[in-house]
Design a protein around this motif. Structure first.
Motif, mmCIF file in Angstrom:
data_model
loop_
_atom_site.group_PDB
_atom_site.id
_atom_site.type_symbol
_atom_site.label_atom_id
_atom_site.label_comp_id
_atom_site.label_asym_id
_atom_site.label_seq_id
_atom_site.Cartn_x
_atom_site.Cartn_y
_atom_site.Cartn_z
ATOM 1 N N THR A 172 0.838 -1.208 0.000
ATOM 2 C CA THR A 172 0.000 0.000 0.000
ATOM 3 C C THR A 172 0.871 1.256 0.000
ATOM 4 O O THR A 172 0.639 2.187 -0.782
ATOM 5 N N VAL A 173 1.864 1.282 0.881
ATOM 6 C CA VAL A 173 2.854 2.360 0.916
ATOM 7 C C VAL A 173 4.225 1.694 1.000
ATOM 8 O O VAL A 173 4.709 1.398 2.099
ATOM 9 N N PRO A 174 4.846 1.417 -0.124
ATOM 10 C CA PRO A 174 6.138 0.712 -0.108
ATOM 11 C C PRO A 174 7.169 1.445 0.746
ATOM 12 O O PRO A 174 7.316 2.669 0.660
ATOM 13 N N GLY A 175 7.860 0.686 1.590
ATOM 14 C CA GLY A 175 8.878 1.276 2.449
ATOM 15 C C GLY A 175 8.332 2.019 3.648
ATOM 16 O O GLY A 175 9.072 2.779 4.298
ATOM 17 N N PHE A 176 7.059 1.801 3.983
ATOM 18 C CA PHE A 176 6.453 2.524 5.102
ATOM 19 C C PHE A 176 7.189 2.247 6.410
ATOM 20 O O PHE A 176 7.502 1.108 6.747
ATOM 21 N N THR A 177 7.459 3.321 7.156
ATOM 22 C CA THR A 177 7.882 3.252 8.554
ATOM 23 C C THR A 177 7.155 4.361 9.305
ATOM 24 O O THR A 177 6.780 5.389 8.721
ATOM 25 N N VAL A 178 6.973 4.154 10.592
ATOM 26 C CA VAL A 178 6.318 5.177 11.403
ATOM 27 C C VAL A 178 7.121 6.472 11.385
ATOM 28 O O VAL A 178 6.564 7.564 11.196
ATOM 29 N N GLU A 179 8.423 6.383 11.550
ATOM 30 C CA GLU A 179 9.243 7.593 11.606
ATOM 31 C C GLU A 179 9.257 8.304 10.256
ATOM 32 O O GLU A 179 9.186 9.528 10.183
ATOM 33 N N GLY A 180 9.330 7.536 9.183
ATOM 34 C CA GLY A 180 9.388 8.141 7.864
ATOM 35 C C GLY A 180 8.105 8.852 7.469
ATOM 36 O O GLY A 180 8.128 9.780 6.649
ATOM 37 N N TYR A 181 6.987 8.435 8.036
ATOM 38 C CA TYR A 181 5.685 9.010 7.671
ATOM 39 C C TYR A 181 4.968 9.641 8.868
ATOM 40 O O TYR A 181 3.748 9.799 8.843
ATOM 41 N N ARG A 182 5.722 10.050 9.869
ATOM 42 C CA ARG A 182 5.103 10.591 11.077
ATOM 43 C C ARG A 182 4.239 11.823 10.770
ATOM 44 O O ARG A 182 3.142 11.973 11.315
ATOM 45 N N GLY A 183 4.724 12.698 9.902
ATOM 46 C CA GLY A 183 3.957 13.895 9.583
ATOM 47 C C GLY A 183 2.621 13.568 8.931
ATOM 48 O O GLY A 183 1.586 14.144 9.286
ATOM 49 N N ARG A 184 2.626 12.629 7.989
ATOM 50 C CA ARG A 184 1.376 12.252 7.333
ATOM 51 C C ARG A 184 0.462 11.491 8.296
ATOM 52 O O ARG A 184 -0.768 11.609 8.225
ATOM 53 N N LEU A 185 1.039 10.724 9.190
ATOM 54 C CA LEU A 185 0.218 10.036 10.198
ATOM 55 C C LEU A 185 -0.449 11.044 11.122
ATOM 56 O O LEU A 185 -1.601 10.848 11.531
ATOM 57 N N LEU A 186 0.261 12.117 11.460
ATOM 58 C CA LEU A 186 -0.351 13.159 12.287
ATOM 59 C C LEU A 186 -1.519 13.818 11.541
ATOM 60 O O LEU A 186 -2.581 14.082 12.129
ATOM 61 N N ASP A 187 -1.348 14.021 10.224
ATOM 62 C CA ASP A 187 -2.442 14.556 9.417
ATOM 63 C C ASP A 187 -3.605 13.559 9.347
ATOM 64 O O ASP A 187 -4.783 13.963 9.375
ATOM 65 N N MET A 188 -3.288 12.292 9.269
ATOM 66 C CA MET A 188 -4.325 11.263 9.254
ATOM 67 C C MET A 188 -5.098 11.269 10.567
ATOM 68 O O MET A 188 -6.331 11.167 10.582
ATOM 69 N N HIS A 189 -4.382 11.372 11.678
ATOM 70 C CA HIS A 189 -5.017 11.435 12.994
ATOM 71 C C HIS A 189 -5.980 12.621 13.064
ATOM 72 O O HIS A 189 -7.126 12.483 13.535
ATOM 73 N N ALA A 190 -5.555 13.763 12.560
ATOM 74 C CA ALA A 190 -6.411 14.952 12.571
ATOM 75 C C ALA A 190 -7.637 14.743 11.681
ATOM 76 O O ALA A 190 -8.756 15.143 12.043
ATOM 77 N N HIS A 191 -7.437 14.099 10.531
ATOM 78 C CA HIS A 191 -8.557 13.833 9.621
ATOM 79 C C HIS A 191 -9.598 12.938 10.287
ATOM 80 O O HIS A 191 -10.808 13.208 10.211
ATOM 81 N N ILE A 192 -9.146 11.892 10.945
ATOM 82 C CA ILE A 192 -10.078 10.958 11.589
ATOM 83 C C ILE A 192 -10.782 11.634 12.764
ATOM 84 O O ILE A 192 -11.983 11.422 12.982
#
Length: 245
Positions: free
Chosen positions: A205-225
């Motif tokens: 779904t997101v090749p190479g996904f890591t929490v640290e590498g995508y922390r900013g987008r995860l924070l945006d996802m959290h806000a969206h939800i």
């Protein structure tokens, strides 16, 4: 609902072994295909004397069938999953997803696979007996593209998983396609922990996904939800049945 950091840590800590999605109950939903894959393969497994489950994961779906054939084999390439599958099925071997398969030609009446990473059509045709069937539920092109695009920005959709490619590949291997049925399904995530675990488990779904590498987008996802109550995307599936003449 925990804090962002608590939820991310929770999603990052869930074990990945097996192909059991019960952890997502109450945290994410996915509309099910109308055909009922588990019931369909259960009926087929009960009607043959030999079958092979390719890329079985933890073997959970096949093991749910009430009757298995006298010869029931399975392959799995990822060692942690192979260990789980060996507890659920009678005979599991390590084999690469794209082949070759470690079986003699014309060994099986039925070959099945649920959500294979790749479909080795030539090897499937080789190990099937004449008149044998390949039956599979597959992930279609562009599945969960809204989630991919949210995390990575707009991405091109490859048709490598499309139904046209599946048909052409099956026919090139000498198989006759007797059923090819696509469907689009609603998926919803209700917290960012579910998103984290899903992206760790469903790697393409997101090749190479890591929490640290995508922390900013995860924070945006959290806000969206938090604002909308869910993040919605669309999965694509298709059922394919092909027969060896």
């Amino acid at each position: 609902m925990g804090t962002f950091e608590e939820l991310v840590a929770e999603g990052a800590a869930v074990p990945l072994e097996g192909w059991d999605f019960t952890w997502f109950e109450g945290r994410a939903t996915e509309e099910r295909p109308p055909w009922g894959y588990a019931s369909l393969i259960a009926a087929r497994l009960g009607a043959v004397s030999s079958a092979l489950d390719l890329q079985t994961g933890g073997g959970e779906v096949t093991a749910s069938a009430p009757v298995l054939p006298s010869l029931m084999a399975a392959t799995e390439s990822w060692p942690p999953n192979a260990l789980v599958a060996a507890k659920n099925l009678p005979f599991v071997v390590r084999a690469p997803d794209d082949g070759p398969l470690p079986f003699r030609g014309s060994s099986f009446d039925l070959v099945i696979s649920r959500h294979p990473v790749v479909t080795p059509w030539g090897e499937i045709a080789r190990v099937l007996r004449s008149g044998g069937t390949y039956f599979s539920q597959q992930i279609g092109a562009g599945t969960n593209r809204e989630l991919t695009d949210f995390m990575m920005g707009p991405q091109p959709v490859s048709e490598a998983r499309g139904v046209a490619v599946a048909r052409a590949s099956a026919e090139a291997a000498g198989m006759e396609v007797v059923r090819l049925e696509p469907v689009s399904l609603r998926v919803a995530f209700f917290d960012v922990a579910a998103v984290v675990h899903f992206l760790r488990k469903v790697l393409w779904t997101v090749p190479g996904f890591t929490v640290e590498g995508y922390r900013g987008r995860l924070l945006d996802m959290h806000a969206h939800i938090q604002e909308h109550g869910e993040f919605v995307c669309t999965s694509t599936r298709f059922l394919v049945e092909a027969r060896k003449p």
